[in-house]
Motif scaffolding. Structure first.
Motif, PDB file in Angstrom:
ATOM      1  N   GLY A   4       0.810  -1.215   0.000  1.00  0.00           N
ATOM      2  CA  GLY A   4       0.000   0.000   0.000  1.00  0.00           C
ATOM      3  C   GLY A   4       0.843   1.264   0.000  1.00  0.00           C
ATOM      4  N   LEU A   5       2.070   1.177   0.510  1.00  0.00           N
ATOM      5  CA  LEU A   5       2.944   2.347   0.538  1.00  0.00           C
ATOM      6  C   LEU A   5       3.437   2.735  -0.854  1.00  0.00           C
ATOM      7  N   ILE A   6       3.241   1.851  -1.833  1.00  0.00           N
ATOM      8  CA  ILE A   6       3.643   2.174  -3.203  1.00  0.00           C
ATOM      9  C   ILE A   6       2.855   3.379  -3.723  1.00  0.00           C
ATOM     10  N   PHE A   7       1.682   3.625  -3.119  1.00  0.00           N
ATOM     11  CA  PHE A   7       0.885   4.785  -3.536  1.00  0.00           C
ATOM     12  C   PHE A   7       1.614   6.103  -3.263  1.00  0.00           C
ATOM     13  N   ALA A   8       2.711   6.049  -2.511  1.00  0.00           N
ATOM     14  CA  ALA A   8       3.495   7.252  -2.253  1.00  0.00           C
ATOM     15  C   ALA A   8       4.119   7.807  -3.525  1.00  0.00           C
ATOM     16  N   VAL A   9       4.179   6.984  -4.577  1.00  0.00           N
ATOM     17  CA  VAL A   9       4.731   7.469  -5.840  1.00  0.00           C
ATOM     18  C   VAL A   9       3.826   8.529  -6.472  1.00  0.00           C
ATOM     19  N   ILE A  10       2.535   8.519  -6.115  1.00  0.00           N
ATOM     20  CA  ILE A  10       1.594   9.480  -6.696  1.00  0.00           C
ATOM     21  C   ILE A  10       1.944  10.920  -6.304  1.00  0.00           C
ATOM     22  N   PRO A  11       2.149  11.230  -5.019  1.00  0.00           N
ATOM     23  CA  PRO A  11       2.568  12.601  -4.684  1.00  0.00           C
ATOM     24  C   PRO A  11       4.050  12.855  -4.964  1.00  0.00           C
ATOM     25  N   LEU A  12       4.859  11.792  -5.070  1.00  0.00           N
ATOM     26  CA  LEU A  12       6.301  11.976  -5.262  1.00  0.00           C
ATOM     27  C   LEU A  12       6.617  12.714  -6.558  1.00  0.00           C
ATOM     28  N   VAL A  13       5.997  12.296  -7.642  1.00  0.00           N
ATOM     29  CA  VAL A  13       6.321  12.875  -8.956  1.00  0.00           C
ATOM     30  C   VAL A  13       5.983  14.371  -9.027  1.00  0.00           C
ATOM     31  N   PRO A  14       4.745  14.782  -8.708  1.00  0.00           N
ATOM     32  CA  PRO A  14       4.461  16.231  -8.767  1.00  0.00           C
ATOM     33  C   PRO A  14       5.237  17.039  -7.735  1.00  0.00           C
ATOM     34  N   ALA A  15       5.542  16.435  -6.571  1.00  0.00           N
ATOM     35  CA  ALA A  15       6.290  17.162  -5.544  1.00  0.00           C
ATOM     36  C   ALA A  15       7.710  17.453  -6.012  1.00  0.00           C
ATOM     37  N   VAL A  16       8.334  16.486  -6.668  1.00  0.00           N
ATOM     38  CA  VAL A  16       9.688  16.697  -7.196  1.00  0.00           C
ATOM     39  C   VAL A  16       9.665  17.790  -8.266  1.00  0.00           C
ATOM     40  N   ALA A  17       8.686  17.697  -9.163  1.00  0.00           N
ATOM     41  CA  ALA A  17       8.579  18.696 -10.234  1.00  0.00           C
ATOM     42  C   ALA A  17       8.345  20.089  -9.654  1.00  0.00           C
ATOM     43  N   ALA A  18       7.465  20.188  -8.657  1.00  0.00           N
ATOM     44  CA  ALA A  18       7.164  21.487  -8.052  1.00  0.00           C
ATOM     45  C   ALA A  18       8.388  22.050  -7.336  1.00  0.00           C
ATOM     46  N   ALA A  19       9.120  21.200  -6.612  1.00  0.00           N
ATOM     47  CA  ALA A  19      10.306  21.656  -5.893  1.00  0.00           C
ATOM     48  C   ALA A  19      11.362  22.187  -6.854  1.00  0.00           C
ATOM     49  N   VAL A  20      11.565  21.488  -7.963  1.00  0.00           N
ATOM     50  CA  VAL A  20      12.559  21.921  -8.953  1.00  0.00           C
ATOM     51  C   VAL A  20      12.175  23.274  -9.539  1.00  0.00           C
ATOM     52  N   VAL A  21      10.908  23.414  -9.925  1.00  0.00           N
ATOM     53  CA  VAL A  21      10.454  24.660 -10.550  1.00  0.00           C
ATOM     54  C   VAL A  21      10.503  25.821  -9.557  1.00  0.00           C
TER      55      VAL A  21
END
Length: 210
Positions: A47-64
């Protein structure tokens, strides 16, 4: 609007704060994702694999937000009103359109944050880091004597905190109940929004106006 009286540059401090929050969410999401490969809950750890859902946009937002320069933001004061220019988009209001003003003193600072509500429903917020923010507040106070004095930002902050607190309690409660009763993929997955909403709740409570 009449003649232009002064311009006040707005710094990118809000971008840095949002970027840091996004970075924290990305790190925590990555940690939860890594944890799914380490712990053994009889398959429920998937169930912790669902953490990939916020991971991708969070990385993109942090970079931008942290690495890319944001659009310029300026507040303009005119003889007959105020204007806000952000990324080339300009909004303006006459002084009689100012409905409410909320001035929040910063603890330990000489400057103050301010939120303005207009009759068209729009809000304008500028922090004490804005160039000569006291001048803007003084002009608003002088021209808008009939405007109400309301805790606008605190009210919006309270609603956001209440929503995030509810998400944290519900998802965290389901996760805790599932762990005690025998974890399933669903109940373990609920730990992801519980942890992330708690981080957002803390950031809302500790940042912004005092």
């Amino acid at each position: 609007m009449g003649p232009l009286q002064s311009t006040h540059a707005v710094p990118t401090d809000r971008r840095r704060v949002l970027g840091r929050v996004a970075l924290i969410i990305a790190v925590v999401s990555a940690a939860l994702l890594a944890l799914s490969f380490v712990i053994d809950l009889d398959g429920a750890e998937r169930g912790l694999i669902f953490a990939v859902i916020p991971l991708v946009p969070a990385v993109a937002a942090a970079v931008v937000l942290l690495l890319k320069a944001g659009p310029s933001e300026v507040i303009e004061l005119y003889e007959d009103g105020i204007a806000h220019v952000f990324g080339g988009v300009r909004r303006s209001w006459a002084w009689d359109q100012v409905q409410a003003i909320d001035v929040a003193e910063r603890v330990g600072y000489t400057e103050a944050d301010c939120t303005v509500r207009f009759t068209d429903g729009n809000l304008l917020y500028f922090s004490g880091s804005t160039e000569n923010s006291r001048v803007i507040i003084g002009v608003l106070t002088r021209h808008c004597v009939d405007a109400g004095r309301e805790p606008l930002r605190a009210r919006h902050k309270g609603r956001t905190a209440a929503f995030l607190g509810g998400v944290t309690l519900i998802s965290g409660g389901v996760a805790a109940w599932g762990y005690l009763d025998g974890p399933t993929v669903f109940t373990v997955a609920c730990a992801v929004p519980a942890v992330l909403s708690l981080i957002l709740l803390i950031s809302v409570l500790v940042t912004g106006r005092r």
